[in-house]
Structures are given as structure tokens and as C-alpha cells.
Design an enzyme around this catalytic site. Structure first.
Site: not given
Ligand code: ATP
Length: 326
Positions: A46, A119, A158
Site C-alpha cells: 500500500s 511512528e 504484531d
């Protein structure tokens, strides 16, 4: 064909009809309702773009998946898991929210909360390590989000600092639910138990009861996944323990030259605390990095652990100002 669209009739559009009158029509959002800006990042399947809703001017992150690529790489299942999971998790500030999905001939589109802070891993790399105050705040937010997704029957599988994003207020939002495991709807479980057709111990299984295959990232994988090929809610808390350690130390507890060697360290619980590691945090991590998942601290126990003394959870936690990164 399986692709179910979210967000039908989500807006109004004013149009002029043939006789020149203005008509207000309810419409479903589509690609044309957004103006696409810069690319925020790219994954294996993506591309994620900054996008603005032309009507409301609200900014979003839109994840675009190329259909041909997904089919070729046999990832249809993961795409659907991600969408189904996000559709179950729409009421918590700590989870990236999916607002709309739509498609055109070539692509699928997910309209998501924009996380302009990037992040958590990136932020951690910049500072090197977090101090105790920052670690407590960010791990409390992560825990609060885990608590919500577990209550909605979702195991992430995850969790790691790359999958924890930050919004413009520097609050966390967990993402990447492509490898999540959806447990049976808790209401359905209760109904079936009441009618005596379900064993209560089955609450932690997949809808179809199939065994979990290997998913996750080597450094954060739980020992039960490696030895029994089985992930449960406590597996997310193992990863949580790894993250708390990583925020304070700057690297995860189990890390070796190859995946195989990392797995060896995990199943032998081979890790060390560097000198000066805070004692309360050490006690918490030691009670999370426990090989037997049934003996790991539960979420309630973690919230009451001395490391989180005085820490608010729930609504208050998301109204607090995030501490300055140190
Ligand atoms: P892979 O699919 O290879 O595991 P990934 O899961 O990171 O990669 P995506 O979820 O498509 O792939 O994300 C690609 C990049 O876009 C990521 O690096 C992430 O930082 C960024 N990104 C993803 N979602 C958002 C968001 N909601 N807001 C801001 N940036 C985002």
C-alpha cells in the site's frame, strides 16, 4: 466482490437540477471527495497519502491498495481482516479509526485517522531512550488501547513501536491490524454459553477455531507462538513487556543476528537489564516476560502495578497533555 463498503450515505451534496433548482442529495464518499496530498509512507502492499475532505476540510490519511498486487500476492485475506477488525474498533482514541472505505477499478481505499506525528519508533530513535515519565505515559496509552481491543475480541498479534503511531497531540494510535485475530463476538459467546452450546474455555479462539499460523515480528513474538503455534490475548501483553523495556533501553530485549537466533533467545528467556534500569519497571517487565502465558500479569494487574502508581487510565488519560519527550 467480498469487499463491503463502509460509510454509505455519509454526506450531503448540493447539485443543480435541470430546471436550475438546488437539490440536496445524500451521497456516499468516494475518491473524488478528497484531494490527495503528499505521500506519508509506503508499505509492501500500500501507499498512504495525506488527503483532505473537500467538503469539511478535515485531513485524513488514505491508504491505497492496488487490487492487482493484492491478488497476485494472495493478500486478500489480510486486507479483509484489517477492514473487519477496524470496523469493530471504532470507539477508542488509541486505535486508528477507519472512517470510510471505497474502491475504483484498480484500487481499494481506506480513509483513516491522520497520524502526523509518525511512528513511535521514529520518535524513540530520535531521543534514543525515554525517561520514566514518558515511558509511563506512552505505555499507559498503549495498555489502554490493548485493553479496549481485547474487550472487543481482537488480538493484535504484531504490536511493536512501528505499529504505534502518534497524532498531532502526540497521543498514540495503534495501527496495522492485517494480522489480527478476531475472537468470537463476546455477545455471541455469552448467548451461546447461556444456551449451553459453547464451552466457556473457547472464548479465546478464532471464529473458525483454526490454529494460528506464524505472524508477527521476530523480536516481539511470544514464546507460546513459537512453541505451540498459538497466540492468545496474553501474547499481546508479552509484546507490551518488550515495548516497555525498549522505551527505557532504546532496543528490544530479544535481538540477535537472525530470526532463528532471536527465537532461541525468546524461548530460553535470554535477556538482560542494563545497569540503572528503574526497579519498578524491571519488576513489571519481569512479570510480563513470563514464558507461561497463563502466569503473565493481566491488564488489571498491570494497571495496579507500582510502575503505574498515580497513572490515570480511561478518559482522563486521553485528555492529559503528553509529556515532553526526554
Ligand atoms: P507493511 O505492509 O510492509 O508491513 P506497513 O504496515 O507500515 O508496511 P502501511 O500500513 O501501508 O504499511 O503504512 C505505510 C506507511 O505509512 C507507514 O510507514 C506509516 O508510517 C505510514 N502511515 C500508515 N498509516 C498512517 C496514518 N494513519 N497516518 C500517518 N501515517 C501513516
Amino acid at each position: 466482490e467480498e469487499w463491503q463498503e463502509r460509510g454509505a450515505a455519509v454526506g450531503v451534496r448540493r447539485e443543480t437540477d435541470a430546471s436550475g433548482r438546488t437539490v440536496v442529495r445524500q451521497v456516499k464518499k468516494g475518491v473524488r471527495d478528497f484531494s490527495f496530498g503528499r505521500i506519508l509512507g509506503e508499505g509492501s502492499y500500500s501507499s498512504v497519502y495525506l488527503a483532505t475532505d473537500r467538503q469539511t476540510l478535515k485531513e485524513y490519511a488514505i491508504k491505497v491498495l492496488e487490487k492487482r498486487h493484492i491478488i497476485k500476492e494472495k493478500k486478500i485475506k489480510y486486507v479483509n481482516i484489517e477492514k473487519d477488525t477496524l470496523n469493530r474498533l471504532t470507539e477508542h482514541p488509541g486505535i486508528v479509526r477507519l472512517y470510510y472505505t471505497f474502491q475504483d477499478q484498480n484500487s481499494l481505499y481506506y480513509v483513516l485517522d491522520l497520524c502526523s506525528g509518525g511512528e513511535l519508533l521514529g520518535v524513540l530513535k530520535k531521543t534514543g531512550t525515554f525517561d520514566v515519565e514518558c515511558t509511563r505515559f506512552y505505555s499507559a496509552q498503549i495498555l489502554d488501547a490493548i485493553s479496549y481491543m481485547h474487550s472487543r475480541g481482537v488480538i493484535h498479534r504484531d504490536l511493536k513501536p512501528e505499529n504505534v503511531l502518534l497524532d498531532d497531540q502526540m497521543n498514540i494510535k495503534i495501527t496495522d491490524f492485517g494480522t489480527a485475530k478476531l475472537l468470537q463476538d463476546p455477545r455471541e459467546v455469552r448467548r451461546q454459553m447461556e444456551r449451553g452450546i459453547l464451552d466457556p474455555s473457547r472464548g479465546d479462539e478464532d471464529d473458525d477455531g483454526r490454529a494460528a499460523s506464524f505472524v508477527g515480528t521476530a523480536e516481539y513474538v511470544s514464546p507460546e507462538l513459537l512453541t505451540h503455534k498459538n497466540a492468545c490475548k496474553a501474547s499481546d501483553l508479552w509484546a507490551f513487556g518488550c515495548i516497555v523495556y525498549q522505551l527505557l533501553v532504546g532496543r528490544p530485549p530479544f535481538k540477535a543476528g537472525s530470526e532463528y537466533l532471536t527465537f532461541q533467545k525468546i524461548v530460553h528467556l535470554e535477556y538482560e537489564f542494563p545497569q540503572g534500569f528503574p526497579l519498578a519497571a524491571r519488576d513489571l517487565v519481569e512479570r510480563l516476560l513470563v514464558l507461561d502465558p497463563s502466569r503473565r500479569l493481566t491488564i488489571e494487574h498491570i494497571k495496579n502495578h507500582e510502575f503505574f502508581d498515580g497513572q490515570a487510565f480511561g478518559k482522563t488519560l486521553w485528555r492529559m497533555k503528553a509529556p515532553r519527550l526526554r
